[in-house]
Design an enzyme around this catalytic site. Structure first.
Site, mmCIF file in Angstrom:
data_model
loop_
_atom_site.group_PDB
_atom_site.id
_atom_site.type_symbol
_atom_site.label_atom_id
_atom_site.label_comp_id
_atom_site.label_asym_id
_atom_site.label_seq_id
_atom_site.Cartn_x
_atom_site.Cartn_y
_atom_site.Cartn_z
ATOM 1 N N ASP A 170 -11.109 2.874 -40.170
ATOM 2 C CA ASP A 170 -12.505 3.202 -39.883
ATOM 3 C C ASP A 170 -13.076 2.421 -38.716
ATOM 4 O O ASP A 170 -12.507 1.427 -38.264
ATOM 5 C CB ASP A 170 -13.371 2.887 -41.109
ATOM 6 C CG ASP A 170 -13.604 1.384 -41.262
ATOM 7 O OD1 ASP A 170 -12.611 0.624 -41.188
ATOM 8 O OD2 ASP A 170 -14.761 0.969 -41.414
ATOM 9 N N PHE A 203 -8.469 -0.604 -30.152
ATOM 10 C CA PHE A 203 -9.051 -0.465 -31.484
ATOM 11 C C PHE A 203 -8.813 0.964 -31.923
ATOM 12 O O PHE A 203 -9.170 1.907 -31.232
ATOM 13 C CB PHE A 203 -10.550 -0.790 -31.502
ATOM 14 C CG PHE A 203 -11.080 -0.904 -32.899
ATOM 15 C CD1 PHE A 203 -10.940 -2.089 -33.612
ATOM 16 C CD2 PHE A 203 -11.692 0.184 -33.524
ATOM 17 C CE1 PHE A 203 -11.398 -2.182 -34.925
ATOM 18 C CE2 PHE A 203 -12.148 0.085 -34.833
ATOM 19 C CZ PHE A 203 -12.001 -1.102 -35.538
ATOM 20 N N VAL A 204 -8.173 1.118 -33.057
ATOM 21 C CA VAL A 204 -7.754 2.452 -33.484
ATOM 22 C C VAL A 204 -8.466 2.883 -34.762
ATOM 23 O O VAL A 204 -8.845 2.042 -35.589
ATOM 24 C CB VAL A 204 -6.226 2.521 -33.686
ATOM 25 C CG1 VAL A 204 -5.506 2.290 -32.366
ATOM 26 C CG2 VAL A 204 -5.755 1.512 -34.722
ATOM 27 N N LYS A 227 -10.011 -0.688 -47.918
ATOM 28 C CA LYS A 227 -9.868 0.734 -48.085
ATOM 29 C C LYS A 227 -8.843 1.315 -47.112
ATOM 30 O O LYS A 227 -8.290 2.385 -47.333
ATOM 31 C CB LYS A 227 -11.229 1.409 -47.815
ATOM 32 C CG LYS A 227 -12.349 0.944 -48.687
ATOM 33 C CD LYS A 227 -13.636 1.621 -48.235
ATOM 34 C CE LYS A 227 -14.835 0.817 -48.585
ATOM 35 N NZ LYS A 227 -16.071 1.417 -47.994
ATOM 36 N N GLY A 228 -8.637 0.637 -45.995
ATOM 37 C CA GLY A 228 -7.900 1.209 -44.859
ATOM 38 C C GLY A 228 -6.515 1.738 -45.167
ATOM 39 O O GLY A 228 -6.081 2.729 -44.590
ATOM 40 N N ASP A 257 -2.932 -7.662 -37.879
ATOM 41 C CA ASP A 257 -3.617 -8.060 -36.643
ATOM 42 C C ASP A 257 -3.445 -9.576 -36.496
ATOM 43 O O ASP A 257 -2.371 -10.024 -36.122
ATOM 44 C CB ASP A 257 -5.082 -7.610 -36.756
ATOM 45 C CG ASP A 257 -5.884 -7.799 -35.486
ATOM 46 O OD1 ASP A 257 -5.290 -7.920 -34.404
ATOM 47 O OD2 ASP A 257 -7.127 -7.833 -35.563
ATOM 48 N N GLU A 292 -0.395 -2.451 -46.139
ATOM 49 C CA GLU A 292 -1.619 -2.691 -45.380
ATOM 50 C C GLU A 292 -1.655 -1.773 -44.165
ATOM 51 O O GLU A 292 -0.619 -1.303 -43.688
ATOM 52 C CB GLU A 292 -1.687 -4.183 -44.995
ATOM 53 C CG GLU A 292 -2.828 -4.609 -44.099
ATOM 54 C CD GLU A 292 -4.233 -4.348 -44.617
ATOM 55 O OE1 GLU A 292 -4.517 -3.244 -45.109
ATOM 56 O OE2 GLU A 292 -5.080 -5.255 -44.464
HETATM 57 P P1 5GP Z 1 -6.249 -9.509 -39.711
HETATM 58 O O1 5GP Z 1 -6.686 -10.318 -40.884
HETATM 59 O O2 5GP Z 1 -4.759 -9.279 -39.647
HETATM 60 O O3 5GP Z 1 -6.793 -10.039 -38.421
HETATM 61 O O4 5GP Z 1 -6.996 -8.128 -39.834
HETATM 62 C C1 5GP Z 1 -6.422 -7.020 -40.350
HETATM 63 C C2 5GP Z 1 -7.510 -6.020 -40.624
HETATM 64 O O5 5GP Z 1 -8.388 -5.862 -39.502
HETATM 65 C C3 5GP Z 1 -6.917 -4.668 -40.851
HETATM 66 O O6 5GP Z 1 -6.632 -4.475 -42.202
HETATM 67 C C4 5GP Z 1 -8.016 -3.756 -40.383
HETATM 68 O O7 5GP Z 1 -8.925 -3.519 -41.443
HETATM 69 C C5 5GP Z 1 -8.744 -4.538 -39.334
HETATM 70 N N1 5GP Z 1 -8.337 -4.098 -37.995
HETATM 71 C C6 5GP Z 1 -7.634 -4.775 -37.076
HETATM 72 N N2 5GP Z 1 -7.422 -4.057 -35.976
HETATM 73 C C7 5GP Z 1 -8.029 -2.866 -36.203
HETATM 74 C C8 5GP Z 1 -8.145 -1.652 -35.440
HETATM 75 O O8 5GP Z 1 -7.668 -1.502 -34.313
HETATM 76 N N3 5GP Z 1 -8.817 -0.634 -36.037
HETATM 77 C C9 5GP Z 1 -9.370 -0.725 -37.293
HETATM 78 N N4 5GP Z 1 -10.006 0.333 -37.769
HETATM 79 N N5 5GP Z 1 -9.273 -1.852 -38.030
HETATM 80 C C10 5GP Z 1 -8.609 -2.897 -37.492
HETATM 81 MG MG MG Z 2 -8.074 -3.429 -43.643
#
Ligand code: 5GP
Ligand code: MG
Length: 180
Positions: free
Chosen positions: A162, A155-156, A41-42, A100, A96
């Protein structure tokens, strides 16, 4: 958990950057059959602002990816409603919220690639380059998050992002902190 008093990125800063990204994308994809594929959803808020700032036509598709519980990675990535036929002979730009570790985008790209788009690139609002595990990079990046500006891992929330489903409606992006 509590929100930072000041936003990390204000509404004005976000909107200005979204317009810059949209201008760049509009130039790069002029005359091409562009489809934005937004991760739910983000990224929904970012994708809808981006779409409305483009000056070229674009289609919009959504897929659902779920990988996080609270602030910790759940380790597995579940994908639902992945578009298929809609991507054939199209230039696909994956939208996206945050890059991360890169595991989510890696999993999504693998699924999308199977549908043979003409091209496939990534646009993220936020990048945490120091966290990367998968070999993924974005063609378009809104803002880079630097861990050295904070004592703990950033963490944002806000602007679609969310914490346990809260804060998505905030117009600015804030950092979330442990209450001690
Ligand atoms: P990845 O698979 O790249 O580790 O994770 C990406 C997902 O992790 C992002 O789409 C998001 O949903 C979540 N995420 C990573 N860091 C943050 C953050 O600082 N805040 C929030 N709300 N979600 C995060
Ligand atoms: Mg996400």
């Amino acid at each position: 958990m509590r929100l930072s008093e000041q936003p990390l990125f204000s509404e004005e800063t976000i909107q200005a950057r979204v317009r810059e990204l949209a201008a760049e994308i509009s130039l790069d994809y002029a005359g091409k059959p562009l489809v934005l594929v937004s991760v739910l959803k983000g990224a929904a808020v970012f994708a809808s602002d981006l779409l409305r700032s483009l000056v070229i036509p674009a289609e919009l598709e959504f897929l659902r990816a779920k990988s996080y519980a609270g602030t910790q990675s759940a380790g597995t990535i579940l994908l639902h409603h992945v578009p298929g036929e809609e991507l054939k002979n199209k230039d696909v730009l994956l939208i996206e919220d945050i890059l991360d570790t890169g595991e989510t985008i890696a999993a999504v790209l693998e699924k999308l690639r199977a549908h043979k788009p003409v091209s496939l690139a990534v646009c993220v609002l936020l990048d945490k380059p120091h966290r990367r595990a998968a070999d993924i990079s974005a063609r378009y990046t809104g803002f880079r998050l630097n861990p050295r500006t904070s004592s703990d891992e950033l963490f944002v929330v806000g602007y679609g992002l969310d914490y346990d489903e809260a804060y998505r409606g905030l117009r600015a992006i804030y950092t979330l902190h442990e209450t001690r």
